[in-house]
Scaffold this motif. Structure first.
Motif, short mmCIF file in Angstrom:
data_model
loop_
_atom_site.label_atom_id
_atom_site.label_comp_id
_atom_site.label_asym_id
_atom_site.label_seq_id
_atom_site.Cartn_x
_atom_site.Cartn_y
_atom_site.Cartn_z
N ALA A 140 0.89 -1.03 4.13
CA ALA A 140 1.71 -1.22 5.33
C ALA A 140 1.66 0.02 6.20
O ALA A 140 1.86 1.14 5.70
CB ALA A 140 3.15 -1.52 4.93
N PRO A 141 1.43 -0.11 7.50
CA PRO A 141 1.54 1.06 8.38
C PRO A 141 2.95 1.64 8.36
O PRO A 141 3.13 2.85 8.48
CB PRO A 141 1.19 0.49 9.75
CG PRO A 141 0.38 -0.73 9.47
CD PRO A 141 0.94 -1.30 8.21
N TYR A 166 1.63 -1.56 -1.87
CA TYR A 166 2.78 -1.46 -0.97
C TYR A 166 3.92 -0.67 -1.62
O TYR A 166 4.96 -1.23 -1.99
CB TYR A 166 3.26 -2.86 -0.59
CG TYR A 166 2.30 -3.59 0.31
CD1 TYR A 166 2.31 -3.37 1.67
CD2 TYR A 166 1.35 -4.48 -0.21
CE1 TYR A 166 1.42 -4.03 2.51
CE2 TYR A 166 0.46 -5.14 0.62
CZ TYR A 166 0.49 -4.92 1.98
OH TYR A 166 -0.39 -5.55 2.80
N PRO A 167 3.76 0.64 -1.79
CA PRO A 167 4.85 1.46 -2.31
C PRO A 167 6.08 1.35 -1.40
O PRO A 167 5.96 1.18 -0.19
CB PRO A 167 4.28 2.88 -2.31
CG PRO A 167 2.79 2.71 -2.21
CD PRO A 167 2.56 1.45 -1.47
N HIS A 177 6.56 -7.73 9.64
CA HIS A 177 5.73 -6.77 8.89
C HIS A 177 5.08 -5.82 9.89
O HIS A 177 4.61 -6.24 10.95
CB HIS A 177 4.66 -7.52 8.10
CG HIS A 177 3.97 -6.71 7.06
ND1 HIS A 177 3.12 -5.66 7.37
CD2 HIS A 177 3.99 -6.79 5.70
CE1 HIS A 177 2.65 -5.15 6.25
NE2 HIS A 177 3.15 -5.81 5.23
N SER A 178 5.07 -4.54 9.58
CA SER A 178 4.53 -3.54 10.50
C SER A 178 3.03 -3.74 10.73
O SER A 178 2.35 -4.42 9.97
CB SER A 178 4.80 -2.13 9.96
OG SER A 178 4.19 -1.97 8.69
N PHE A 218 -2.70 -3.79 6.48
CA PHE A 218 -2.26 -5.06 7.01
C PHE A 218 -1.03 -4.78 7.86
O PHE A 218 -0.04 -4.26 7.36
CB PHE A 218 -1.89 -6.05 5.88
CG PHE A 218 -1.37 -7.35 6.43
CD1 PHE A 218 -2.24 -8.31 6.89
CD2 PHE A 218 0.00 -7.58 6.53
CE1 PHE A 218 -1.76 -9.49 7.44
CE2 PHE A 218 0.47 -8.76 7.07
CZ PHE A 218 -0.40 -9.71 7.53
N GLN A 219 -1.14 -5.01 9.11
CA GLN A 219 -2.10 -5.77 9.85
C GLN A 219 -2.49 -4.96 11.09
O GLN A 219 -1.89 -3.95 11.39
CB GLN A 219 -1.50 -7.11 10.23
CG GLN A 219 -0.13 -6.99 10.90
CD GLN A 219 0.62 -8.29 10.99
OE1 GLN A 219 0.05 -9.36 11.15
NE2 GLN A 219 1.92 -8.19 10.92
#
Length: 633
Positions: free
Chosen positions: A277-278, A243-244, A326-327, A313-314
């Motif tokens: 993460a998108p 998760y940068p 969370h995206s 995710f997700q």
């Protein structure tokens, strides 16, 4: 999912309470339906064992499952990963669940990968309850054999800490003062092994029920609490959650480091980016979304550094719970959202990259990484609490990244074939057999660069006779007379071959035996003394140079004939090469905010299908994946 180009979906990660609503009841109908639906549409399943969060009924029936902190506080139900790794009740229930899942779905046409647990150690890496104490004593008996040997290894003559039996030993709970450092080091080893025992128990069930189906558990990049070298040896496929931070202008450097580690943990085999993460995450103080094109670019970066797949995710954004902000690939707004449109475009592009699968990324530079040394380095009561592994490592890696040089991570004692240069930003804990291997490798033509505060202690955290750098003294041709940590906010001058620099954090009083000074201190108490030395092909850096470490590495890379993947790469661009038997694939990524012109060999860009002749113009956050003839050995 078909519209988005999804080919693999993770299922059931946090579904224990739904799969087993009570101690004697099971509900698999919903999971049957989902797996059948995926199979009908040609989508494979990464099926989880659902053991990361025990259900409420199990916790109330066995409250001893809940973990206990070093201060004696028992953590409650209501989050996730609320269990003691050594709890017999938890382990038995987890294995029972894994067995029911394995026996039911072993032959399902959608099953492609088993996913054990989820992010081991994310919330609970250690437990100090009575069950953990008993497990720790068992582990200590296996490691040390006798209490007399344990007393020697732990140095218990100091502060009257001698033990008469293993039964007298407890975990390193909160104490009046500093805890025995070797006890703490052994505790770190034990905690990693205790969680690994949980993984092994589930994997044995899966391997028995479905032999040949690969098994993984998702790592969390460079994670201190777990010795991923040991863990990776138990996996059929290395997978990672990354998760940068989109708000970090250097996030791509940190991500590259983590991806190189994942490739290295699998001995060069392709790995899987299990989670990313998108767009925005939900757990930072400020959760910045990914700008247009960044989801695609950062996914390509994982592929460029050895991944054979990227997951997120997700899938669908949650409407309740701790991660509802969370995206997701399918956001709250649904298919009308910007993120969805980017997902669909990128899914189509990924299909065009299919020929890359199975190829490998190789490196001529290795970075030595030892979890034992990491744990020992960051114990209490050292010359400077500022000497942290990532603080020391990051500038060295960034210097390689800036020069377009790909690096592997290497476990001390592993085979060193194929490496021209080895970097050791820190090897505080060093076993004699590993130092002997390094000496042989240098004698055979290798180039070693070793950072400060190395070769200090052995595997029991005992100072090597004669002081630092211990068993490296002859190889490096120096002795460390005294450590001179630099106070916060202060620096010390260093004259490098490339000019003046300022060292922060750390310096050492070095006395060369038969090593040559390369750089000297220019002010302070160490003025005129060597700061960097070399003895043949073995270099020692006795201070923390930060980004100026590149001035030391440049001549080493040049003498070793290590070249960048792609010469003439503009600032902000990144290049890596994946090799196959019939072709190679050159990934070029533009992390900058403006367009760049990148010189490229003749080939075909798989993303566009267009031929490449000499150069390509990449807009901001764009990329090219160019098929080229495989280079020679």
């Amino acid at each position: 999912m078909r519209e988005a180009g999804v080919t693999l979906a993770t299922l059931g990660v946090f579904s224990w309470a739904r799969l087993q609503p009570g101690p004697g009841t099971w509900d698999f109908d919903w999971l049957d339906r989902l797996l059948d639906l995926l199979a009908a549409h040609g989508i494979a399943a990464d099926l989880a064992t659902a053991t990361a969060s025990p259900p409420a009924w199990l916790v109330r029936a066995h409250p001893e499952i809940l973990p206990v902190t070093a201060d004696g506080v028992r953590l409650e139900f209501g989050s996730r990963q609320h269990y003691c790794p050594s709890s017999p009740a938890y382990r038995e229930a987890a294995v029972r669940l894994a067995r029911r899942i394995a026996e039911r779905y072993a032959g399902h046409p959608a099953l492609a990968l088993w996913h054990i647990h989820n992010e081991y150690g994310d919330h609970v890496t250690e437990c100090f309850c009575a069950a953990s104490a008993a497990d720790f004593r068992r582990w200590l008996r296996e490691r040390h054999g006798t209490v007399e040997e344990l007393n020697r290894a732990w140095g218990t003559a100091f502060w009257a800490q001698r033990y008469g039996s293993f039964d007298e030993i407890e975990p390193p709970r909160a104490a009046p003062g500093p805890v025995n450092p070797t006890q703490t080091l052994d505790w770190r080893r034990f905690c990693s092994d205790a969680l690994l025992a949980c993984y092994r128990a589930e994997k044995a069930v899966l391997d028995e029920a479905a032999p040949g189906t690969p098994v993984t558990t998702n790592f969390m990049s460079m994670f201190k609490p777990l010795d991923y070298w040991t863990w990776a040896a138990e996996e059929d496929l290395v997978s990672d959650d990354a998760y940068p931070d989109p708000a970090d202008p250097r996030a791509q450097v940190n991500a590259a480091l983590h991806y190189d580690l994942m490739r290295s943990l699998g001995q060069g085999r392709p790995w899987l980016l299990m989670e990313q993460a998108p767009s925005a995450v939900s757990w930072r103080p400020v959760n910045v979304p990914k700008r247009p094109g960044l989801q695609r670019l950062w996914s390509l970066q994982a592929l460029a550094r050895g991944a054979d797949g990227v997951l997120y995710f997700q899938w669908r954004a949650s409407v309740a719970g701790a991660e509802k902000y969370h995206s997701a690939l399918l956001p709250h707004r649904g298919t009308a959202s910007r993120g969805w449109r980017e997902t669909v475009r990128f899914g189509a592009e990924l299909a065009r990259l299919a020929p890359v699968a199975g190829t490998r990324t190789t490196a001529e530079v290795g970075i030595l990484l030892d979890w034992d040394s990491w744990w020992a380095l960051e114990l209490d009561d050292h010359p400077s609490a500022r000497m942290r592994w990532r603080t020391l490592l990051d500038p060295w890696y960034a210097a390689l990244y800036a020069r377009g040089v790909t690096a592997d991570f290497v476990r001390p004692g592993a085979r060193l074939d194929g490496y021209r240069v080895l970097l050791a930003p820190n090897l505080y804990l060093l076993r004699r057999e590993h130092s002997a291997q390094l000496a042989r490798w240098v004698a055979d033509g290798g180039h070693l660069v070793c950072g400060g505060f190395s070769g200090v202690v052995d595997e029991n955290d005992h100072v090597h006779p004669g002081g630092a750098p211990g068993p490296l003294r002859e190889l490096l041709g120096i002795a460390v007379d005294e450590w001179w940590p630099v106070p916060d906010g202060a620096t010390v001058g260093v004259r490098l071959p490339g000019g003046e620099a300022r060292a922060a954090l750390w310096s050492e009083w070095l006395e060369p035996a038969d090593a040559d000074p390369v750089a000297v201190y220019t002010d302070g108490e160490l003025r005129g003394l060597p700061a960097v030395t070399r003895r043949g092909r073995a270099w020692y850096v006795g201070c923390h140079l930060g980004e100026r470490i590149g001035d030391v590495l440049d001549p080493v890379l040049d003498e070793a004939d290590v070249r960048p993947v792609l010469a003439g790469l503009p600032d902000g661009a990144e290049a890596t090469l994946r090799r196959g038997p019939d072709a190679a694939y050159l990934f070029v990524l533009n992390h900058g905010d403006g367009a760049v012109e990148v010189p490229l060999p003749e080939g075909t860009d798989l993303l566009t299908g267009r031929p490449v002749h000499g150069a390509v113009r990449l807009p901001a956050r764009d990329a090219a994946v160019v098929r080229v003839p495989p280079p020679g050995p």
